[in-house]
Scaffold this active site. Sequence first.
Site, PDB file in Angstrom:
ATOM      1  CB  SER A 182      -7.778   1.433  -3.644  1.00  0.00           C
ATOM      2  OG  SER A 182      -7.605   1.422  -2.003  1.00  0.00           O
ATOM      3  CE  LYS A 197      -4.361   1.238  -0.031  1.00  0.00           C
ATOM      4  NZ  LYS A 197      -5.014   0.880  -1.463  1.00  0.00           N
TER       5      LYS A 197
END
Length: 598
Positions: A395, A199
Site C-alpha cells: 500500500s 482492500k
Amino acid sequence: MLKKFFLNTLSSFVGAWLALVLVVVSSMILLFGMIGSGIASEMGDAEQLKSKSILTIDLSGAISERESATAPDLTSLVQGDLSKPQNLNVIVEALAEAARNRDITAVYLKCGALEASPAACYTIRQAVLKYKESKKPVYAYADTYTMGTYLIASAADRVYMNPQGMMEMQGMSSTVLYYKDLLDKLGVEFQVVKVGTFKSAVEPYIMNSMSDPARAQMDTLLGNMWGVIKKNISETRKGVTPQEIDSLVSKAYITFAPAKTSVEAGLVDSLVYERTINAKFAALTGQDVDDVNFVSPGTLVKQVPWSTAYGSKNRIAVLYAVGEINDVSQDGINYHNLVPIITELADDDNVKGMVLRVNSPGGSAFGSDQIGEALDYFQSKGKPLAVSMGAYAASGGYWISACADKIFANPLTITGSIGIFGLIPNVKGLADKLGVNPQTVSTNPNAQFPSLTESMTDEMKGVMQQYVNRGYEDFVGRVAKGRKMSVPAVKRIAEGRVWDAVSAKRIGLVDSIGSLNDAIEWVASKAKILDKYNVAAYPEYKPSFWDMLPSNLSSMTAMRQMLEPKPEEMMIMKMRELLRRERIQARMADIKIEFTGK
C-alpha cells in the site's frame, strides 16, 4: 473540536495510567545507581575476539531492521522488560565478517523462541549460506525448533536437537480480529469509502467475518510463501522433499511426535543435550571446553564498522523507512522527519546513490505522496535509487517504492495492496453513552463534514468516494509511471490485492529477488563507484535515555499485576489510535505472519 474532546478523554485515561508506570520506573533509577558498580563489573568482563573464536547467533527474542533508540511500549514497562531487539543488519554483517575473519573458526546457531517475520528469517538463512562459501562449519542446536528458526538452521552443516525437544512445524497461518460487535456495544460506527475489491484493511471494523476476496488472497499468499519455505528447506536437507514436509506436518503431526521422528525424517542429524554442543566446538578448535571463546554478532561487527561512513566522499545512503506512515508519531515513518532527510541526501554531493529500505504496511495517503515526491527530487539529481523490501512493502509502502530505478524484494516479502480507503468514525452512540450532547452552529450546512457525531448522507458519501477515487487514480498513475506499465495493466493487478514477492516479480511490481546488499551493490555499480564506496545508514542512530538502563527491571514484578492493562483498557487504546489516524489511508490489512516460538 469534538474529535479533540474524545482524543483528550482517551488520552487522559491512557496518560494517567502511563504516568503511574513512569513514576515506578523513575523510582527504580535510584536502585540502578546502587547496582551501578555491578553493571560496571559486567561491562569489564565484555567478550573479546580471540583466535579460534565461535560466532554465536542467538536466535531468540525480537529482531528489528536496524538499531534504533529504545522507546519501550506500555506492555514492556509493566513487564519490567527493557531488553533491546537484535538487529537484522548486524546479524547479516557479522556472518559476512565471520567468513572473512581468521579468528572465527565456526558459527553456532543457538535457536530459541524467535520473534521475526518470515522475510527476516529468510534473510538470515541466506547470510548463513553465503558464510558457508568460506568452507567454515556452522552448527545449529535447539531445545525446540520453531518454523522460523528451523528455516535458518536447515542451512547449517549439522542440525542438533534436544532428545526431549520439539520440531514445531505446522505450516503457516494468519489470524485477523474482527471488532464490529464490540464497536456496536461501544456505540462507534466506522463509515467506509474505498477503492479495491481486495482492500480488506477496513473489514475488521465493519464486518464480523472475512470476506471471500480477502480469504482468497490470503489463501494464495500463504500458499505461495509456504511453497518458498518448503523448497528452501528441501534444498539444504538432502532427501527431504516439499511433499514429505507437507506429509510430516499434516499427517505425522511432527510438532507432537517424539524427537526421534525428526531424525528419521532427515530434518535433524542427531539428538544431544546442550552441554554436548560446547564439547563439539572444543573438539573443533582443539581446546578445552572451558576455553572455547564465544562471541556475539555485535562484537564481531565492531571489527569492521558497517553503515557509519557519514564522512565518505563516495557514499551510498541506506535510508530506513520502517513502520506505519504517519504524521503524529515518532514511531514508524513520520513523513515530516523523513522528507527533510531525503532532501538533504539529494543535495549532498558526497552521496552518490541511495537504497530505500522499506518495511512498511503503508498508512497516510498524504504522507506517502510527500515521501514519493521527495524521492522524485532525489532522482532528479541524477543519482540512482533502489528499493530493498523487507517483510512488508505494501500500500503506502509500495507507493513510496514504485518509482525507484530498481526494486529488490525478499521472496517472502508481502507487497502490492495498491488501493485507497477512507475510514470515517461516527461516535454518536458513544457520546450518548457518555452523556455528551454536542450542539453546533455553523455558516454552511457541511462546515463540519465529515462529522464525528453524524452519519454521512448519500450525497456526502458520494463526495467522499470521489475524493478517494482521485487518490486511487494518483496511486495507480504513480505505479504506471514508475513500473513503465499502462494504467489499465496496473489496475488489473491493483484493487488492493497483496502479493508475495515471487508473484509480484512475475507481474512486474518487483524487478529482482535479492537482498539489501544486492541493492547496495547495484546502486554502487550504477553510480560507477563499485570498487570504492562506503555505506551510511539513515536516520542516524542516536541513543535514548532508555538505552542507558539495564534491560531487565525484574524488581517491578510486584507492580506488574496492578499495572497490567485490562482488555477494555486495551480497547480504549486501540480506539485512540484509530481516531488519531488520518481519514484517508493507503494501508494494507493488518496481516501478521510471524514465526513465533511458544
